[in-house]
Design an enzyme around this catalytic site. Structure first.
Site, PDB file in Angstrom:
ATOM      1  N   ARG A   1       8.281   4.823   1.682  1.00 13.95           N
ATOM      2  CA  ARG A   1       9.003   5.408   2.824  1.00 13.95           C
ATOM      3  C   ARG A   1       9.456   6.847   2.545  1.00 13.95           C
ATOM      4  NH1 ARG A   1      10.722  -0.191   3.921  1.00 13.95           N
ATOM      5  NH2 ARG A   1       9.924  -0.714   5.993  1.00 13.95           N
TER       6      ARG A   1
ATOM      7  N   GLN B   1      14.972  -8.835  -3.606  1.00 10.92           N
ATOM      8  CA  GLN B   1      13.657  -9.450  -3.409  1.00 10.92           C
ATOM      9  C   GLN B   1      13.207 -10.162  -4.689  1.00 10.92           C
ATOM     10  OE1 GLN B   1      10.317  -7.501  -1.235  1.00 10.92           O
ATOM     11  NE2 GLN B   1       9.564  -7.039  -3.268  1.00 10.92           N
TER      12      GLN B   1
ATOM     13  N   LEU C   1       0.421   3.581  -2.138  1.00 12.63           N
ATOM     14  CA  LEU C   1       0.805   3.390  -3.539  1.00 12.63           C
ATOM     15  C   LEU C   1       1.332   4.673  -4.171  1.00 12.63           C
ATOM     16  CD1 LEU C   1      -2.138   1.121  -4.764  1.00 12.63           C
ATOM     17  CD2 LEU C   1       0.054   0.451  -3.746  1.00 12.63           C
ATOM     18  N   HIS C   2       2.274   4.488  -5.089  1.00 14.41           N
ATOM     19  CA  HIS C   2       2.846   5.598  -5.858  1.00 14.41           C
ATOM     20  C   HIS C   2       3.061   5.106  -7.288  1.00 14.41           C
ATOM     21  CE1 HIS C   2       6.523   3.314  -5.385  1.00 14.41           C
ATOM     22  NE2 HIS C   2       6.387   3.357  -4.063  1.00 14.41           N
TER      23      HIS C   2
ATOM     24  N   GLN D   1       7.782  -9.227   7.919  1.00 12.72           N
ATOM     25  CA  GLN D   1       9.017  -8.747   7.296  1.00 12.72           C
ATOM     26  C   GLN D   1       9.599  -7.527   7.999  1.00 12.72           C
ATOM     27  OE1 GLN D   1       6.891  -8.211   3.469  1.00 12.72           O
ATOM     28  NE2 GLN D   1       8.119  -6.373   3.220  1.00 12.72           N
TER      29      GLN D   1
ATOM     30  N   LYS E   1      13.400  -2.119  -8.173  1.00 11.19           N
ATOM     31  CA  LYS E   1      13.794  -1.304  -7.016  1.00 11.19           C
ATOM     32  C   LYS E   1      14.266  -2.222  -5.879  1.00 11.19           C
ATOM     33  CE  LYS E   1      13.206   1.951  -3.674  1.00 11.19           C
ATOM     34  NZ  LYS E   1      12.626   1.305  -2.570  1.00 11.19           N
TER      35      LYS E   1
ATOM     36  N   GLY F   1       0.807  -1.219   0.000  1.00 16.33           N
ATOM     37  CA  GLY F   1       0.000   0.000   0.000  1.00 16.33           C
ATOM     38  C   GLY F   1       0.832   1.258   0.000  1.00 16.33           C
TER      39      GLY F   1
ATOM     40  N   HIS G   1       4.445   1.522  -7.941  1.00 14.13           N
ATOM     41  CA  HIS G   1       3.466   0.431  -7.867  1.00 14.13           C
ATOM     42  C   HIS G   1       2.564   0.430  -9.111  1.00 14.13           C
ATOM     43  CE1 HIS G   1       4.014   1.363  -3.406  1.00 14.13           C
ATOM     44  NE2 HIS G   1       4.305   0.074  -3.449  1.00 14.13           N
TER      45      HIS G   1
ATOM     46  N   SER H   1       9.343   5.486  -3.383  1.00 16.94           N
ATOM     47  CA  SER H   1       9.193   4.511  -2.307  1.00 16.94           C
ATOM     48  C   SER H   1       8.125   5.027  -1.345  1.00 16.94           C
ATOM     49  CB  SER H   1      10.527   4.382  -1.563  1.00 16.94           C
ATOM     50  OG  SER H   1      10.317   3.799  -0.289  1.00 16.94           O
TER      51      SER H   1
HETATM   52  P1  AMP Z   1       6.099  -2.438  -1.559  1.00 16.10           P
HETATM   53  O1  AMP Z   1       4.716  -1.894  -1.437  1.00 16.10           O
HETATM   54  O2  AMP Z   1       7.156  -1.476  -1.173  1.00 16.10           O
HETATM   55  O3  AMP Z   1       6.237  -3.796  -0.906  1.00 16.10           O
HETATM   56  O4  AMP Z   1       6.353  -2.695  -3.118  1.00 16.10           O
HETATM   57  C1  AMP Z   1       5.468  -3.487  -3.883  1.00 16.10           C
HETATM   58  C2  AMP Z   1       6.074  -3.712  -5.245  1.00 16.10           C
HETATM   59  O5  AMP Z   1       6.299  -2.450  -5.886  1.00 16.10           O
HETATM   60  C3  AMP Z   1       7.451  -4.396  -5.194  1.00 16.10           C
HETATM   61  O6  AMP Z   1       7.538  -5.333  -6.265  1.00 16.10           O
HETATM   62  C4  AMP Z   1       8.410  -3.244  -5.376  1.00 16.10           C
HETATM   63  O7  AMP Z   1       9.644  -3.637  -5.932  1.00 16.10           O
HETATM   64  C5  AMP Z   1       7.628  -2.374  -6.348  1.00 16.10           C
HETATM   65  N1  AMP Z   1       8.127  -0.989  -6.302  1.00 16.10           N
HETATM   66  C6  AMP Z   1       8.238  -0.184  -5.219  1.00 16.10           C
HETATM   67  N2  AMP Z   1       8.808   1.008  -5.552  1.00 16.10           N
HETATM   68  C7  AMP Z   1       9.065   0.934  -6.887  1.00 16.10           C
HETATM   69  C8  AMP Z   1       9.648   1.836  -7.835  1.00 16.10           C
HETATM   70  N3  AMP Z   1      10.094   3.038  -7.480  1.00 16.10           N
HETATM   71  N4  AMP Z   1       9.752   1.436  -9.122  1.00 16.10           N
HETATM   72  C9  AMP Z   1       9.321   0.194  -9.499  1.00 16.10           C
HETATM   73  N5  AMP Z   1       8.747  -0.693  -8.657  1.00 16.10           N
HETATM   74  C10 AMP Z   1       8.626  -0.340  -7.366  1.00 16.10           C
END
Ligand code: AMP
Length: 280
Positions: free
Chosen positions: A184, A150, A30-31, A58, A146, A28, A34, A182
Site C-alpha cells: 500500500r 494476522q 511484491l517488495h 478480506q 508486520k 502480490g 515479501h 507495504s
Molecule cells: P500481503 O501481500 O500484504 O498479504 O503480505 C504477504 C506476507 O508478507 C504477509 O505474511 C505479510 O506479513 C508479509 N509482509 C508484508 N510486508 C512485510 C514487511 N514489511 N516485512 C515483513 N513481512 C512483510
C-alpha cells in the site's frame, strides 16, 4: 519456476515433491518484505511455493480491492532471483465459485485491533489461508510480523484445526526511513512516504519509554499518539498497547511483554505497524 493457475494442476505438481515444502502466501505487488519470507523459506525448506492472490473476502465494500496494486510480471521477475519452485496464481472464481459458503472464524485473538476496525477481515484471511494450506500442503509457512495479529490468528487456526504446518514468523522489513514496507506504500507520493516514517518514530518512542521503566499505559499511549498527530497527513485509527501474548489491551499498568500497534490513515492510505517490548 512453474506458474500454476489451477487447483488440479497444483495437486498434480505437489505429488512430485518429496521433502519439506515452504509456503509464502501473498497478495502480490511484491517488495523486500515479501522477498525476505521467500529467502527464509529457501533457507528452511527443500522447496518453496509462493501464492499471489488478491483475496476479495478480506476487503470490506468501502476498501481498496479494485485499486489494490497488481503487477504479476514484475512479481515473477523479482521471484526469479530466488529458488521458487512454483507460483500459484488462482483466479478468484476458482477460489470462490458462486455457490461458495464455508468460512473460518477465529474467535479470540482476531477480535481486537484490526478485527475491531475491519470486522470481516480475519474471517477472509483465515478462510483463504486455510484453503491455500489444503491445496499447497506445506510443511512450513512464512508470515511477516508486520501483520502481527494476522500471524497470531493463523497460528491459532493451525493449532486449533490440527494443521501439520510450522508457522515461521519473519521480522518486519523497513525502508531506510523506518517506514514498514507495504504494497500500500505504492499509493503514497514521495513526500508522503517520507513523512509516513513518523509512524515508526512514534512506536519506537513508545518502546523506549517502556525500556526506560515507564509502565503507565496512558502516558505511553498519549506520547505515541502525540508524535503521530504532529504530522498533519496522519489520521489515527487506533493506537494500542496490548499483551503481546494474548493481544488483550492493557488498561493501567503494562506489566508483561507488550505489542505496541497502530493503524493510521496517512494521506488517505491505511498503514499499520507495530513493535514489541520484551520485559524480560
Ligand atoms: P500481503 O501481500 O500484504 O498479504 O503480505 C504477504 C506476507 O508478507 C504477509 O505474511 C505479510 O506479513 C508479509 N509482509 C508484508 N510486508 C512485510 C514487511 N514489511 N516485512 C515483513 N513481512 C512483510
Amino acid at each position: 519456476m512453474k506458474i500454476i493457475t489451477s487447483v488440479e494442476e497444483f495437486r498434480t505438481f505437489r505429488h512430485t515433491l518429496q521433502g519439506s515444502v515452504g509456503f509464502v502466501p501473498t497478495m502480490g505487488a511484491l517488495h523486500k518484505g515479501h522477498l525476505s519470507l521467500v529467502e527464509k523459506s529457501n533457507q528452511y525448506c527443500d522447496y518453496t511455493i509462493v501464492s499471489i492472490f488478491v483475496n476479495p473476502q478480506q476487503f470490506a465494500e468501502h476498501e481498496d480491492l479494485d485499486t489494490y496494486p497488481q503487477n504479476i510480471d514484475h512479481d515473477i521477475k523479482l521471484l526469479s532471483a530466488f529458488t521458487v519452485d512454483a507460483v500459484f496464481l488462482p483466479h478468484s472464481h476458482m477460489m470462490y465459485p458462486e455457490n461458495y459458503s464455508t468460512y473460518i472464524n477465529e474467535t479470540d485473538v482476531s477480535l481486537g485491533l484490526e478485527g475491531k476496525s475491519r470486522p470481516t477481515f480475519f474471517r477472509g484471511v483465515a478462510t483463504i489461508v486455510s484453503k491455500l494450506f489444503n491445496i499447497v500442503q506445506p510443511s512450513h509457512s512464512f508470515f511477516g510480523e508486520k501483520d502481527a495479529q494476522q500471524l497470531r490468528v493463523i497460528s491459532k487456526m493451525v493449532e486449533d484445526l490440527n494443521y501439520p504446518i510450522d508457522i515461521v514468523p519473519c521480522p518486519i522489513i523497513r525502508e531506510d526511513s523506518g517506514l514498514a514496507m507495504s504494497s500500500r506504500n505504492k499509493y503514497l507520493n514521495e513526500d508522503a512516504k517520507q513523512k509516513a516514517s513518523v509512524i515508526y518514530r512514534a512506536i519506537s518512542h513508545g518502546k523506549k519509554l517502556l525500556k526506560n521503566g515507564e509502565k503507565n499505559y496512558s502516558i505511553i499511549k498519549d506520547a505515541v499518539e502525540k508524535i503521530i498527530l504532529a504530522e498533519e497527513l496522519a489520521d489515527i485509527d487506533y493506537v494500542s498497547i496490548a499483551s503481546s501474548k494474548t493481544l488483550k489491551e492493557f488498561s493501567t499498568t503494562i506489566d508483561e511483554d507488550a505489542l505496541i500497534s497502530v493503524a493510521v490513515n496517512f494521506d488517505g492510505v491505511r498503514l499499520i505497524d507495530n513493535i514489541v517490548h520484551s520485559s524480560g
